[in-house]
Design an enzyme around this catalytic site. Structure first.
Site, PDB file in Angstrom:
ATOM      1  N   HIS A 459      87.624  54.241  44.731  1.00  0.00           N
ATOM      2  CA  HIS A 459      88.141  52.872  44.815  1.00  0.00           C
ATOM      3  C   HIS A 459      88.548  52.315  43.452  1.00  0.00           C
ATOM      4  O   HIS A 459      88.217  51.172  43.125  1.00  0.00           O
ATOM      5  CB  HIS A 459      87.095  51.950  45.442  1.00  0.00           C
ATOM      6  CG  HIS A 459      86.687  52.322  46.815  1.00  0.00           C
ATOM      7  ND1 HIS A 459      85.487  51.911  47.384  1.00  0.00           N
ATOM      8  CD2 HIS A 459      87.307  53.066  47.766  1.00  0.00           C
ATOM      9  CE1 HIS A 459      85.391  52.409  48.605  1.00  0.00           C
ATOM     10  NE2 HIS A 459      86.484  53.114  48.856  1.00  0.00           N
ATOM     11  N   PRO A 460      89.264  53.060  42.603  1.00  0.00           N
ATOM     12  CA  PRO A 460      89.658  52.497  41.314  1.00  0.00           C
ATOM     13  C   PRO A 460      90.589  51.304  41.500  1.00  0.00           C
ATOM     14  O   PRO A 460      91.484  51.313  42.345  1.00  0.00           O
ATOM     15  CB  PRO A 460      90.375  53.657  40.611  1.00  0.00           C
ATOM     16  CG  PRO A 460      90.860  54.539  41.724  1.00  0.00           C
ATOM     17  CD  PRO A 460      89.818  54.419  42.796  1.00  0.00           C
TER      18      PRO A 460
END
Length: 521
Positions: A459-460
């Site tokens: 989930h960057p």
């Protein structure tokens, strides 16, 4: 389901009204709404392949193998002492649909306070009440329309028709340890255990490409280019007027009459800005890139959710075939009683999901199941740096996992909850004993287990955050500060990471971006 021939073979024109770079969750939404809501011409540029009618993409049970494969960018987080100096892979989709075509198909928007925090951080107009209609607009929820859910949207959302025993045990075990069981984590509250919301329909993955893009591929106003790497933006007199990209092996420049929308994700959008001379002036000078606009926030504010993969248990008998996405249920709870929202998240796994570093330490062979857990309200913040001015040059991507002491404390609390959960009567008949870890750990050993098993939820976000402070890259209408005709519609604009998987919020961002584009045209 369309075939590969569904992408019309069109000549590349010299100019289009809009150019969208990146066919992921945000980009597909922008393209669909522009095609439906205007008569503008739209060019969608995707660096990856089409990926249409590929069995391993379409089959929800095969998603794990897509990471590090031909549809993945192959990015990695740099090692750090807080994760015992390990390199952590970050699967990112390089295909139509982006990461929605290779992910675990989870549709989850987190807690209403997540979006109120965006507004507090300077993203005015992005509180929960503002964004909820856009979440609903995305959805074709199996339960139908409600105050919190949408129907007839592009994205099919379902729950398992037949929970796997490991998934069902997570629900029963949660109730035994005092965590409520709820019907829908995207409803009024997300605190509790629930069947996972999945982008699955009729047993097949339903990616952003499937829902948003495939129905409009034949539209005469749309041109879709695959296998076309964008290398820089064309900026003239302070305005973005086009994109330089590789087409049929040749460097090409295509113009945009109205606007360019970057939707290449939290890694490649800041990279493309820096390649174009937009970013921290000191960094650009270091790389030998001419400075067009000094925006120090580009590549900063990197956030992700740390995930421990995983606590593994010996199965007390055969588990049967894998169902759904290999999981099926999820759990959201608070690491401490005074927390204002659930900050911990866990999910069932119908097999062995331990990272290699744990497999090397423990015997996880044979028939096993796992429970992965991680921190969704993480505080640690990192950065992204280019190490070369080449379009596909090396990057330093450092999330600084677990650098904030509060993050480690929450993860330790999460570990203890998972071990309690696995010991409930709901898991009796499934759990023949823990194998990773294979004994009771003291406090220091739990911390080491967390560091050794730490991975990423993939989930960057946050590397081009929206807001009005000196480190903001876009304004709340997603316009890049200081550059006309350029917006961003992907996870990079998120100012504060939400407590959820990022596919749903990024789709919502794409929906809002399309409205901004049409309102400002």
């Amino acid at each position: 389901m369309p075939t590969a021939a569904s992408i019309p073979d069109k000549p590349l024109e010299k100019a289009y009204d809009y150019i969208v770079v990146g066919a992921g969750s945000g980009g597909c939404a922008v393209v669909r709404r522009l095609i439906e809501g205007t008569d503008a011409t739209v060019l969608l540029i995707e660096a990856g392949q089409a990926g249409i009618a590929v069995a391993e993409i379409d089959d929800p049970t095969q998603w794990v193998g897509l990471g590090r494969g031909g549809f993945d960018w192959g990015y990695e987080y740099a090692p750090s002492p807080t994760v015992n100096d390990r390199v952590i892979g970050i699967p990112r989709g390089r295909v139509l649909g982006g990461s929605s075509a290779i992910n675990a198909m989870l549709w989850y928007r987190g807690n209403r306070l997540d979006y109120d925090a965006w507004e507090e951080a300077g993203a005015t107009g992005w509180c929960f009440e503002d964004v909820l209609p856009y979440f609903r607009r995305c959805e074709d929820w199996e339960g139908g329309e409600s105050a919190y859910r949408g129907a007839d949207g592009p994205l099919k959302i379902s729950t398992s028709p037949n929970l796997h025993p490991v998934a069902a045990a997570l629900l029963g075990g949660a109730a035994e340890i005092g965590i409520p069981v709820i019907d829908d984590p995207n409803g009024e509250t997300n605190e509790g255990a629930a069947p996972s919301n999945l982008n699955v329909f009729d047993g097949m993955r339903w990616s952003s490409a499937t829902g948003y893009l495939y129905p409009i591929l034949g539209n005469e106003c749309l041109t879709v280019l695959t296998a076309s790497l964008s290398t820089s933006l064309v900026i003239e007199n302070g305005r973005c007027v086009g994109v330089r990209h590789v087409f049929d092996g040749r460097a090409t420049e295509t113009r945009a009459n109205c606007e360019v929308v970057l939707a290449a994700g939290a890694i490649d959008t800041p990279r493309l800005l820096m390649l174009s001379g937009i970013g921290d002036a000191k960094e650009l000078r270091r790389l030998g890139i001419s400075i067009l606009h000094d925006l120090p926030g580009v590549g900063q504010n990197l956030q992700d959710h740390p995930l421990v993969q995983a606590c593994v248990f010996r199965a007390d008998g055969p588990l049967g075939p894998v169902r759904d996405n290999g999981g099926g249920t999820m759990l959201n709870w608070k690491s401490r009683a005074d927390a204002d929202r659930p900050d911990l998240h866990a999910f069932s796994v119908q097999g062995n999901s331990a990272v290699q570093s744990l497999r090397e330490r423990y015997d996880t062979s044979g028939t096993v199941f796992s429970i992965g857990f991680g921190l969704m309200h993480s505080k640690s913040v990192g950065h992204l740096k280019m190490l070369s001015a080449a379009p596909l040059g090396p990057l330093e991507i450092q999330p600084n996992f677990l650098t904030e002491r509060s993050d480690m404390e929450a993860m330790v609390a999460g570990f203890h909850t998972i071990m309690d959960l696995a010991g409930t009567t709901a898991f009796r008949g499934l759990n023949a004993g823990a194998v990773a870890p294979d004994r009771v750990l003291n406090d220091a050993e739990v911390e080491d287990f967390v560091r050794t098993g730490c991975s990423t939820f993939f989930h960057p976000c946050g590397t081009c955050k929206m807001g009005g402070d000196p480190m903001a890259v876009t304004d709340p209408r997603l316009r890049v500060h200081g550059i006309d005709g350029l917006r961003i519609a992907d996870a990079s604009v998120i100012p504060v990471i939400p407590t959820c998987n990022t596919h749903a919020p990024v789709t919502m961002i794409g929906e809002r971006a399309s409205d901004f584009l049409m309102e400002d045209s």
